[in-house]
Design an enzyme around this catalytic site. Structure first.
Site, PDB file in Angstrom:
ATOM      1  N   HIS A   1      99.029  28.025  80.956  1.00 26.14           N
ATOM      2  CA  HIS A   1     100.394  27.499  81.025  1.00 26.14           C
ATOM      3  C   HIS A   1     101.282  28.650  81.516  1.00 26.14           C
ATOM      4  O   HIS A   1     100.991  29.816  81.265  1.00 26.14           O
ATOM      5  CB  HIS A   1     100.791  27.078  79.610  1.00 26.14           C
ATOM      6  CG  HIS A   1     102.092  26.362  79.504  1.00 26.14           C
ATOM      7  ND1 HIS A   1     103.300  27.010  79.478  1.00 26.14           N
ATOM      8  CD2 HIS A   1     102.383  25.042  79.401  1.00 26.14           C
ATOM      9  CE1 HIS A   1     104.279  26.120  79.352  1.00 26.14           C
ATOM     10  NE2 HIS A   1     103.741  24.916  79.306  1.00 26.14           N
TER      11      HIS A   1
ATOM     12  N   ASP B   1      96.219  31.326  73.063  1.00 24.84           N
ATOM     13  CA  ASP B   1      97.328  30.370  73.123  1.00 24.84           C
ATOM     14  C   ASP B   1      96.819  29.053  72.533  1.00 24.84           C
ATOM     15  O   ASP B   1      96.069  28.315  73.165  1.00 24.84           O
ATOM     16  CB  ASP B   1      97.760  30.211  74.583  1.00 24.84           C
ATOM     17  CG  ASP B   1      98.790  29.096  74.758  1.00 24.84           C
ATOM     18  OD1 ASP B   1      99.147  28.438  73.757  1.00 24.84           O
ATOM     19  OD2 ASP B   1      99.221  28.883  75.904  1.00 24.84           O
TER      20      ASP B   1
ATOM     21  N   GLN C   1      97.885  23.842  72.404  1.00 25.58           N
ATOM     22  CA  GLN C   1      97.251  22.519  72.472  1.00 25.58           C
ATOM     23  C   GLN C   1      96.102  22.356  71.490  1.00 25.58           C
ATOM     24  O   GLN C   1      95.643  21.243  71.261  1.00 25.58           O
ATOM     25  CB  GLN C   1      96.721  22.244  73.893  1.00 25.58           C
ATOM     26  CG  GLN C   1      97.789  22.150  74.955  1.00 25.58           C
ATOM     27  CD  GLN C   1      98.717  20.952  74.782  1.00 25.58           C
ATOM     28  OE1 GLN C   1      98.376  19.955  74.164  1.00 25.58           O
ATOM     29  NE2 GLN C   1      99.924  21.055  75.312  1.00 25.58           N
TER      30      GLN C   1
ATOM     31  N   LYS D   1     104.326  20.377  68.559  1.00 32.14           N
ATOM     32  CA  LYS D   1     103.100  19.734  69.058  1.00 32.14           C
ATOM     33  C   LYS D   1     102.140  19.384  67.911  1.00 32.14           C
ATOM     34  O   LYS D   1     101.081  18.820  68.131  1.00 32.14           O
ATOM     35  CB  LYS D   1     102.398  20.641  70.075  1.00 32.14           C
ATOM     36  CG  LYS D   1     103.205  20.794  71.381  1.00 32.14           C
ATOM     37  CD  LYS D   1     102.422  21.579  72.396  1.00 32.14           C
ATOM     38  CE  LYS D   1     103.279  22.238  73.451  1.00 32.14           C
ATOM     39  NZ  LYS D   1     103.564  21.394  74.593  1.00 32.14           N
TER      40      LYS D   1
ATOM     41  N   CYS E   1     103.492  22.639  84.039  1.00 31.29           N
ATOM     42  CA  CYS E   1     103.657  24.092  83.846  1.00 31.29           C
ATOM     43  C   CYS E   1     102.356  24.846  84.046  1.00 31.29           C
ATOM     44  O   CYS E   1     102.120  25.886  83.397  1.00 31.29           O
ATOM     45  CB  CYS E   1     104.235  24.419  82.474  1.00 31.29           C
ATOM     46  SG  CYS E   1     105.906  23.829  82.256  1.00 31.29           S
TER      47      CYS E   1
HETATM   48  N1  PMP Z   1     100.797  26.887  76.179  1.00 28.81           N
HETATM   49  C1  PMP Z   1     100.342  25.652  76.383  1.00 28.81           C
HETATM   50  C2  PMP Z   1      98.892  25.436  76.665  1.00 28.81           C
HETATM   51  C3  PMP Z   1     101.212  24.569  76.320  1.00 28.81           C
HETATM   52  O1  PMP Z   1     100.753  23.330  76.512  1.00 28.81           O
HETATM   53  C4  PMP Z   1     102.571  24.801  76.036  1.00 28.81           C
HETATM   54  C5  PMP Z   1     103.570  23.650  75.987  1.00 28.81           C
HETATM   55  N2  PMP Z   1     103.412  22.699  76.979  1.00 28.81           N
HETATM   56  C6  PMP Z   1     102.994  26.109  75.818  1.00 28.81           C
HETATM   57  C7  PMP Z   1     102.085  27.122  75.890  1.00 28.81           C
HETATM   58  C8  PMP Z   1     104.418  26.427  75.505  1.00 28.81           C
HETATM   59  O2  PMP Z   1     104.811  25.834  74.320  1.00 28.81           O
HETATM   60  P1  PMP Z   1     106.351  25.779  73.916  1.00 28.81           P
HETATM   61  O3  PMP Z   1     107.066  25.204  75.101  1.00 28.81           O
HETATM   62  O4  PMP Z   1     106.380  24.886  72.735  1.00 28.81           O
HETATM   63  O5  PMP Z   1     106.777  27.171  73.620  1.00 28.81           O
END
Ligand code: PMP
Length: 414
Positions: free
Chosen positions: A131, A208, A211, A234, A372
């Site tokens: 991401h 990270d 997910q 999430k 993203c």
């Molecule tokens: N890493 C991954 C794999 C994600 O899916 C996301 C959110 N889509 C993030 C990081 C960032 O999370 P947040 O926007 O809640 O900080």
């Protein structure tokens, strides 16, 4: 003599759905089908109630007050820390740092540990399926420090090329930071193998878990990761709160992130002595209400049973994959062996956004675009995908509606 048996909770999706008030919403006279769970999950009533209760009965600033409300608010806030510790099996509650979300957790590590430990010519390894939150903070650091970002390649089915990863590891490597489960492909990465390989040459690893935390059992001690991040929103919790886990000895030796109240023991104009963990990294008044309500979300997951949820979501994933694959011109992007309940796809000669609009007209919420993860889209040479991601409250009937919706889109757009 009475015998004690462990009764695992019965997974009753209709019962679970009743806990999520938003699922009663109608869009265009149709019952909402919410398949955008990888972006954010919906909230059960207990989480909404926790927020209302906090503001209705014990709103106060924490840690500093001696009055009853301050004590109650502090106790509730710290109880979430203890609950998170259990949720990811950290060794100590002080290894749990509350942040705004996964993004802030990664940035915190980049700005503190990274600035202290990364120098010119050093290498940071990330993967081709990260991401943007696990790319850009490292790029900023690399630019400042004249260090180098190395990328683990992705294979055609959306897995990581582990042989290439092992070849990237060298004396120059100072950190590995990889995603546990990909938000755009669904791939579950073999993080234990990735961590063990890095540790063999003394390199710390950040995971990270944005997910993975909601779908998989997380045991940071077994995984042996050095850092782990996830976001409250999430995991059926509120927005604006997240978690950074770090091994105690590493966190203790990092410089602070933000300066201000709460993160200090003593301040004079000559010198400031920083507070102990975890407060050293929680400057200022934190997001008390959302942190308190995060506990209700984690309790809700635990009471429902992560194993039962995962089994249900796996069933949905299998069912959706089979139904979608049968549609003409549809291609699934991300066909790894191990996946969380995310199905990304493209349909021949159709723009993902057009498909998303037609589904929305039928009350079906999916995400369209690059999610993203632009480098993933570049790798597959596509502008984006349509992504359906499933949560504990989704059903096969809803997937049938998606299939009908897509058939309509195919008719209208071809
Ligand atoms: N890493 C991954 C794999 C994600 O899916 C996301 C959110 N889509 C993030 C990081 C960032 O999370 P947040 O926007 O809640 O900080």
């Amino acid at each position: 003599m009475e015998t004690l048996t462990t009764i695992s909770p019965v997974f009753d999706v209709e019962n679970i759905r009743e806990s999520f008030p938003i699922l009663n919403r109608e869009l265009n006279d149709k019952r909402l089908v919410y398949f955008d769970n990888a972006a954010t999950s919906q909230k059960p009533q207990v989480v909404i109630d926790a927020l209302v209760n906090y503001y209705s009965y014990y709103n106060a600033n924490i840690h500093r007050g001696i009055h009853t409300l301050a004590e109650e608010a502090t106790a509730a806030y710290e109880l979430t820390r203890v609950t998170v510790r259990k949720f990811i099996n950290a060794a100590f509650p002080e290894e749990i740092i509350f942040t705004r979300g996964a993004t802030e957790g990664i940035n915190l590590v980049a700005y503190t540990w990274g600035r202290k430990n990364i120098n010119a010519g050093d290498e940071i390894i990330i993967s081709g399926m990260e991401h943007h939150s696990n790319i850009v903070p490292w790029q900023i650091l690399c630019e400042e420090k004249k260090s180098v970002l190395k990328i683990i390649p992705v294979t055609e089915n959306g897995e990581l090329d582990l042989d290439s990863y092992k070849n990237l590891l060298s004396a120059k490597t100072k950190l590995v930071s990889v995603v546990h489960a990909s938000n755009s492909l669904g791939t579950i990465n073999p993080v234990k193998e990735i961590i063990d390989a890095a540790h063999r040459i003394g390199v710390p690893v950040m995971i990270d878990g944005a997910q993975s935390a909601v779908h998989l059992d997380i045991d940071v001690q077994k995984m042996d990761c050095d850092f782990f991040v996830f976001s409250g929103h999430k995991v059926y919790g509120p927005t604006g709160v997240g978690v950074l886990y770090g091994k105690k000895e590493i966190l203790e030796n990092m410089p602070p992130f933000m300066g201000g109240g709460e993160m200090i023991k003593e301040v004079t104009f000559e010198k400031t002595i920083y507070n102990n963990l975890p407060y050293k990294y929680e400057a200022g008044t934190p997001n008390i209400a959302d942190t308190v309500a995060l506990r209700s979300a984690l309790d809700f997951i635990n009471e429902t049973g992560k194993n039962s949820i995962r089994k249900h979501e796996n069933d949905l994933l299998k069912y959706a994959t089979a139904q979608l694959e049968a549609l003409p011109g549809l291609r699934i992007i991300g066909t790894a062996k191990e996946k969380v309940s995310v199905v990304s796809f493209v349909i021949k000669n159709m723009h993902p956004q057009d498909i998303g609009v037609i589904l929305d007209q039928q009350g079906i919420a999916v995400r369209t675009g690059h999610h993203c993860t632009q480098p993933v889209m570049d790798y597959f040479r596509i502008p984006g995908t349509v992504r359906a991601s499933f949560a504990m409250y989704n059903t096969k009937e809803e997937i049938d509606k998606l299939v009908i919706g897509l058939q309509k889109a195919i008719e209208m757009l071809s």
